[in-house]
Write a protein that holds these residues in place. Structure first.
Motif, PDB file in Angstrom:
ATOM      1  N   GLY A  17      91.872  24.897  34.205  1.00  0.00           N
ATOM      2  CA  GLY A  17      92.137  24.864  32.799  1.00  0.00           C
ATOM      3  C   GLY A  17      91.130  25.382  31.931  1.00  0.00           C
ATOM      4  O   GLY A  17      90.894  25.048  30.938  1.00  0.00           O
ATOM      5  N   GLY A  18      90.648  26.733  32.506  1.00  0.00           N
ATOM      6  CA  GLY A  18      89.787  27.459  31.598  1.00  0.00           C
ATOM      7  C   GLY A  18      88.575  27.471  31.993  1.00  0.00           C
ATOM      8  O   GLY A  18      87.827  27.058  32.876  1.00  0.00           O
ATOM      9  N   LEU A  19      87.590  28.164  30.726  1.00  0.00           N
ATOM     10  CA  LEU A  19      86.286  28.340  31.196  1.00  0.00           C
ATOM     11  C   LEU A  19      85.465  27.064  31.081  1.00  0.00           C
ATOM     12  O   LEU A  19      84.501  27.069  31.883  1.00  0.00           O
ATOM     13  CB  LEU A  19      85.817  29.470  29.936  1.00  0.00           C
ATOM     14  CG  LEU A  19      86.284  30.882  30.089  1.00  0.00           C
ATOM     15  CD1 LEU A  19      85.499  31.621  28.872  1.00  0.00           C
ATOM     16  CD2 LEU A  19      85.752  31.503  31.394  1.00  0.00           C
ATOM     17  N   GLY A  20      86.037  26.051  30.447  1.00  0.00           N
ATOM     18  CA  GLY A  20      85.038  24.700  30.561  1.00  0.00           C
ATOM     19  C   GLY A  20      85.334  24.237  31.857  1.00  0.00           C
ATOM     20  O   GLY A  20      84.129  23.386  32.114  1.00  0.00           O
ATOM     21  N   ALA A  21      85.872  24.772  32.747  1.00  0.00           N
ATOM     22  CA  ALA A  21      85.866  24.112  34.133  1.00  0.00           C
ATOM     23  C   ALA A  21      84.570  24.646  34.780  1.00  0.00           C
ATOM     24  O   ALA A  21      83.980  23.879  35.787  1.00  0.00           O
ATOM     25  CB  ALA A  21      87.044  24.547  34.933  1.00  0.00           C
ATOM     26  N   ILE A  22      83.870  25.682  34.406  1.00  0.00           N
ATOM     27  CA  ILE A  22      82.811  26.042  34.873  1.00  0.00           C
ATOM     28  C   ILE A  22      81.682  25.072  34.759  1.00  0.00           C
ATOM     29  O   ILE A  22      80.982  24.668  35.488  1.00  0.00           O
ATOM     30  CB  ILE A  22      82.349  27.576  34.499  1.00  0.00           C
ATOM     31  CG1 ILE A  22      83.234  28.447  34.985  1.00  0.00           C
ATOM     32  CG2 ILE A  22      81.098  28.074  34.807  1.00  0.00           C
ATOM     33  CD1 ILE A  22      83.126  30.269  34.447  1.00  0.00           C
ATOM     34  N   SER A  23      81.569  24.969  33.373  1.00  0.00           N
ATOM     35  CA  SER A  23      80.349  23.794  32.872  1.00  0.00           C
ATOM     36  C   SER A  23      80.714  22.374  33.454  1.00  0.00           C
ATOM     37  O   SER A  23      79.906  21.527  33.946  1.00  0.00           O
ATOM     38  CB  SER A  23      80.230  23.660  31.459  1.00  0.00           C
ATOM     39  OG  SER A  23      81.594  23.210  31.082  1.00  0.00           O
ATOM     40  N   THR A  24      82.083  21.947  33.632  1.00  0.00           N
ATOM     41  CA  THR A  24      82.281  20.506  34.173  1.00  0.00           C
ATOM     42  C   THR A  24      82.097  20.469  35.703  1.00  0.00           C
ATOM     43  O   THR A  24      81.668  19.654  36.217  1.00  0.00           O
ATOM     44  CB  THR A  24      83.687  20.023  33.646  1.00  0.00           C
ATOM     45  OG1 THR A  24      84.586  21.017  33.941  1.00  0.00           O
ATOM     46  CG2 THR A  24      83.625  19.992  32.233  1.00  0.00           C
ATOM     47  N   GLU A  25      82.853  21.597  36.359  1.00  0.00           N
ATOM     48  CA  GLU A  25      82.991  21.488  37.795  1.00  0.00           C
ATOM     49  C   GLU A  25      81.633  22.113  38.481  1.00  0.00           C
ATOM     50  O   GLU A  25      81.551  21.514  39.665  1.00  0.00           O
ATOM     51  CB  GLU A  25      84.169  22.386  38.219  1.00  0.00           C
ATOM     52  CG  GLU A  25      85.739  21.811  37.889  1.00  0.00           C
ATOM     53  CD  GLU A  25      85.809  20.388  38.464  1.00  0.00           C
ATOM     54  OE1 GLU A  25      85.540  20.434  39.650  1.00  0.00           O
ATOM     55  OE2 GLU A  25      86.313  19.507  37.813  1.00  0.00           O
ATOM     56  N   LEU A  26      80.863  23.132  37.864  1.00  0.00           N
ATOM     57  CA  LEU A  26      79.823  23.766  38.415  1.00  0.00           C
ATOM     58  C   LEU A  26      78.468  23.151  37.942  1.00  0.00           C
ATOM     59  O   LEU A  26      77.492  23.039  38.775  1.00  0.00           O
ATOM     60  CB  LEU A  26      79.849  25.071  38.642  1.00  0.00           C
ATOM     61  CG  LEU A  26      81.189  25.806  39.285  1.00  0.00           C
ATOM     62  CD1 LEU A  26      81.138  27.382  39.161  1.00  0.00           C
ATOM     63  CD2 LEU A  26      81.090  25.321  40.643  1.00  0.00           C
ATOM     64  N   LEU A  27      78.337  22.952  36.729  1.00  0.00           N
ATOM     65  CA  LEU A  27      77.089  22.836  36.244  1.00  0.00           C
ATOM     66  C   LEU A  27      76.822  21.269  35.567  1.00  0.00           C
ATOM     67  O   LEU A  27      75.713  21.075  35.223  1.00  0.00           O
ATOM     68  CB  LEU A  27      76.844  23.672  34.969  1.00  0.00           C
ATOM     69  CG  LEU A  27      76.905  25.214  35.369  1.00  0.00           C
ATOM     70  CD1 LEU A  27      77.057  26.042  34.095  1.00  0.00           C
ATOM     71  CD2 LEU A  27      76.114  25.672  36.357  1.00  0.00           C
ATOM     72  N   PRO A  33      76.577  17.072  35.311  1.00  0.00           N
ATOM     73  CA  PRO A  33      75.836  16.004  35.936  1.00  0.00           C
ATOM     74  C   PRO A  33      76.650  15.629  37.205  1.00  0.00           C
ATOM     75  O   PRO A  33      75.916  15.331  38.258  1.00  0.00           O
ATOM     76  CB  PRO A  33      75.691  15.041  35.098  1.00  0.00           C
ATOM     77  CG  PRO A  33      76.407  15.417  33.884  1.00  0.00           C
ATOM     78  CD  PRO A  33      76.843  16.605  33.850  1.00  0.00           C
ATOM     79  N   GLU A  34      77.992  15.650  37.183  1.00  0.00           N
ATOM     80  CA  GLU A  34      78.631  14.896  38.318  1.00  0.00           C
ATOM     81  C   GLU A  34      78.507  15.940  39.523  1.00  0.00           C
ATOM     82  O   GLU A  34      78.334  15.496  40.792  1.00  0.00           O
ATOM     83  CB  GLU A  34      80.131  14.735  38.046  1.00  0.00           C
ATOM     84  CG  GLU A  34      80.710  14.242  39.423  1.00  0.00           C
ATOM     85  CD  GLU A  34      82.330  13.764  38.796  1.00  0.00           C
ATOM     86  OE1 GLU A  34      82.940  14.005  39.692  1.00  0.00           O
ATOM     87  OE2 GLU A  34      82.431  13.385  37.575  1.00  0.00           O
ATOM     88  N   ALA A  35      78.532  17.375  39.180  1.00  0.00           N
ATOM     89  CA  ALA A  35      78.303  18.273  40.255  1.00  0.00           C
ATOM     90  C   ALA A  35      77.110  18.231  40.801  1.00  0.00           C
ATOM     91  O   ALA A  35      76.959  18.516  42.239  1.00  0.00           O
ATOM     92  CB  ALA A  35      78.599  19.633  39.668  1.00  0.00           C
ATOM     93  N   ARG A  36      75.983  18.073  40.013  1.00  0.00           N
ATOM     94  CA  ARG A  36      74.571  18.155  40.528  1.00  0.00           C
ATOM     95  C   ARG A  36      74.447  16.798  41.332  1.00  0.00           C
ATOM     96  O   ARG A  36      73.873  17.015  42.485  1.00  0.00           O
ATOM     97  CB  ARG A  36      73.711  18.166  39.278  1.00  0.00           C
ATOM     98  CG  ARG A  36      73.278  19.416  38.823  1.00  0.00           C
ATOM     99  CD  ARG A  36      72.337  19.583  37.863  1.00  0.00           C
ATOM    100  NE  ARG A  36      72.375  18.573  36.798  1.00  0.00           N
ATOM    101  CZ  ARG A  36      72.654  18.723  35.511  1.00  0.00           C
ATOM    102  NH1 ARG A  36      73.480  20.276  35.397  1.00  0.00           N
ATOM    103  NH2 ARG A  36      72.891  17.945  34.637  1.00  0.00           N
ATOM    104  N   HIS A  37      75.050  15.645  40.998  1.00  0.00           N
ATOM    105  CA  HIS A  37      74.931  14.298  41.828  1.00  0.00           C
ATOM    106  C   HIS A  37      75.669  14.736  43.172  1.00  0.00           C
ATOM    107  O   HIS A  37      75.004  14.488  44.238  1.00  0.00           O
ATOM    108  CB  HIS A  37      75.471  13.196  40.960  1.00  0.00           C
ATOM    109  CG  HIS A  37      75.647  12.028  41.865  1.00  0.00           C
ATOM    110  ND1 HIS A  37      74.484  11.476  42.303  1.00  0.00           N
ATOM    111  CD2 HIS A  37      76.638  11.450  42.517  1.00  0.00           C
ATOM    112  CE1 HIS A  37      74.491  10.369  42.902  1.00  0.00           C
ATOM    113  NE2 HIS A  37      76.087  10.249  43.094  1.00  0.00           N
TER     114      HIS A  37
END
Length: 143
Positions: A116-126, A128-132
């Motif tokens: 769903g767009g560019l926001g996926a980069i921050s939510t899926e890759l960057l 806190p859940e991705a880091r965990h």
């Protein structure tokens, strides 16, 4: 959906695609012995899998079509890379950087398209859940 056996058999045809593209790109013909060796390899691949033929079931035409596109892209990319390295003498480091950068951009494009767009980069890759997730997987950290 494509079963693993059919996928493996389709991907074995990559050798033939590379052989044909190689001849076109470099203007060199394979000898009869080389074609015979490719044919023996194809026969070995099929006979290795023939005992599992009853597990194949219905082959999805869509899955085979996607595997064939993957085969052609892989073979074409491999031969194109060899042309760049041998005929145009592109430095290996530059070739590797461009190849990996292209793959990274393609993965980001797919991520943004599916999520769903560019926001996926921050939510899926960057996020806190991705880091965990990354920190809790020792194989990902090690690689």
């Amino acid at each position: 959906s494509l079963d693993p056996l059919t996928y493996r058999l389709v991907m074995q045809a990559r050798l033939f695609a590379v052989a044909i593209l190689w001849q076109v790109a470099f203007g060199r013909r394979l000898s009869r012995m080389q074609w015979f060796a490719l044919l023996l390899l194809a026969c070995a691949s099929v006979t290795k899998s023939i005992d599992k033929i009853d597990e194949i079931g219905n082959v999805a035409g869509h899955g085979v079509a996607i595997a064939l596109v993957q085969l052609l892209l892989s073979a074409g990319g491999g031969v194109a890379g060899e042309v760049l390295l041998k005929r145009y003498q592109v430095p290996t480091d530059i070739y590797n950087v461009m190849l990996n950068l292209q793959g990274f951009v393609a993965l980001l494009f797919v991520l943004c398209t599916l999520e769903g767009g560019l926001g996926a980069i921050s939510t899926e890759l960057l996020g806190p859940e991705a880091r965990h997730k990354l920190a809790s997987d020792p194989w990902m950290v090690a690689s």
